[in-house]
Write an enzyme that holds these catalytic residues in place. Structure first.
Site, short mmCIF file in Angstrom:
data_model
loop_
_atom_site.label_atom_id
_atom_site.label_comp_id
_atom_site.label_asym_id
_atom_site.label_seq_id
_atom_site.Cartn_x
_atom_site.Cartn_y
_atom_site.Cartn_z
N ASP A 32 -57.90 -39.83 -14.13
CA ASP A 32 -58.34 -38.46 -13.85
C ASP A 32 -59.64 -38.11 -14.58
OD1 ASP A 32 -55.98 -38.41 -12.51
OD2 ASP A 32 -55.09 -36.78 -13.64
N LYS A 33 -60.38 -37.19 -13.97
CA LYS A 33 -61.61 -36.67 -14.58
C LYS A 33 -61.29 -35.64 -15.65
CE LYS A 33 -65.98 -34.37 -13.39
NZ LYS A 33 -66.81 -33.86 -12.27
#
Length: 357
Positions: free
Chosen positions: A98-99
């Site tokens: 995930d960012k």
């Protein structure tokens, strides 16, 4: 004779897929959820990647473990590649992270055996990532080369007195397991990846290899298959013809004798798997196989449609059981820690607690 033009069903497929994906069921019903927010800050979502092996100290590939925040895996890989002037194929990683998270992840960099580690480390120090470890190894890290991921997640602003409710949900999930759905991040903002993925299956379209977008279609169909199984009452039981996986060795076989295999399923010795459709995927048989074939036909597809896209397919366990799940209070809400196998989504574990869709 001219080839008869085939109808383009892309828009119908996309609409049917999105309609199905927007309302996935919860196995923890009817227990009330705890509410709250996931990923209020990146520090509330920490993931540590665990590889199945360590760097051996020799070889042309450099293994670098980074800690980063605010970067997705593909963008981080691109920045590393450009900084070291490598080809895109010289950079390897085991999976996408995930960012909006604090991520510890290892990349393999094909730099050759003569390039000094100190030189590589100095070049990478210019990037906004913290270098935790660097060493040599003989092989590239490829997709799936991850043993597990360890998560520490804060659910902020839950309902008052949320801990007893979360513990009750955890007790239920320990008995039922968790549906191993793919998480929403795979499908893109506004379902854009679903649209792009199904567009690859347009009739007579010149196919350009895009493994990730093909996998989005496979993930979409898997989620719909699992949703239908839950809605028809088949989640907590085996069906004749199911392809199951042994939880200790990973061996797989087809269920032929329900009376023999049902107790093994109930004891957690085996788990049934769902279809990751492809031209070489082993389909389920009997009743379970009819369901899988019906879903693919519902979308106007067949196994051979995946051949031009070079996607052989596979099987995915339908039920997930997190390891070492612990829940405690923190100053900002509730803190969850647990470990998941490669390919499983922490967001799909937490949704059973928060009831977020």
């Amino acid at each position: 004779m001219p080839t008869e033009k085939q109808p383009d069903k892309t828009d119908d497929r996309v609409k049917a897929a999105i309609d199905a994906l927007t309302a996935l069921p919860f196995v923890s019903d009817p227990l009330p959820g705890i509410g709250g927010t996931i990923k209020a800050t990146p520090e509330h979502f920490v993931v540590e990647e665990i590889l199945p092996y360590t760097a051996c100290g020799q070889g042309e590939h450099i293994y670098v473990t980074f800690r980063r925040s605010g970067w997705n895996t593909a963008d981080a890989a691109r920045a590393i590649q450009q900084r070291l002037k490598l080809a895109p194929t010289d950079v390897g990683y085991g999976g996408r992270k995930d960012k909006t998270a604090v991520v510890e992840q290892t990349f393999s960099l094909r730099c050759g055996e003569s390039r000094p580690l100190a030189e590589i480390e100095r070049a990478l120090a210019e990037l906004p990532f913290e270098i935790l470890a660097i060493d040599r190894h003989r092989n590239k890290i490829k997709t799936g080369h991850v043993a597990a991921n360890r998560f520490t997640i804060v659910v902020s602003q839950p309902e008052p007195n949320a801990l007893p409710g979360a513990q009750a949900i955890a007790e239920r999930l320990a008995k039922t397991g968790i549906p191993n759905f793919y998480g929403p991040q795979r499908f893109g903002h506004g379902w854009q990846n679903v649209k792009r993925g199904f567009a690859l299956f347009r009739p007579l379209k010149k196919v350009r290899k895009n493994p990730f977008m093909v996998s989005v279609v496979q993930s979409t169909l898997f989620n719909i298959w699992l949703k239908q199984r839950m809605e028809t009452g088949g989640y907590g039981q085996l069906l004749k013809g199911d392809i199951v996986k042994k939880t200790d060795t990973g061996g797989m076989f087809t269920v032929e004798d329900l009376a023999m295999d049902a107790p093994r399923f109930e004891n957690g010795e085996i788990v049934y798997t769902g279809p990751i459709y492809g031209f070489k995927m082993k389909p389920a048989a009997d009743a379970a196989g009819e369901i899988e074939a019906s879903l693919l036909a519902q979308f106007g597809l067949c196994a051979e449609d995946f051949r031009p896209l070079r996607s052989p397919g596979s099987r995915r366990p339908a039920i997930l059981r997190p390891d070492e799940l612990e829940i405690g209070e923190s100053s900002e809400g509730l803190r969850f820690t647990f470990t998941l196998p490669s390919g499983a989504y922490a967001t799909m574990v937490l949704r059973e607690f928060t009831r977020s869709t």
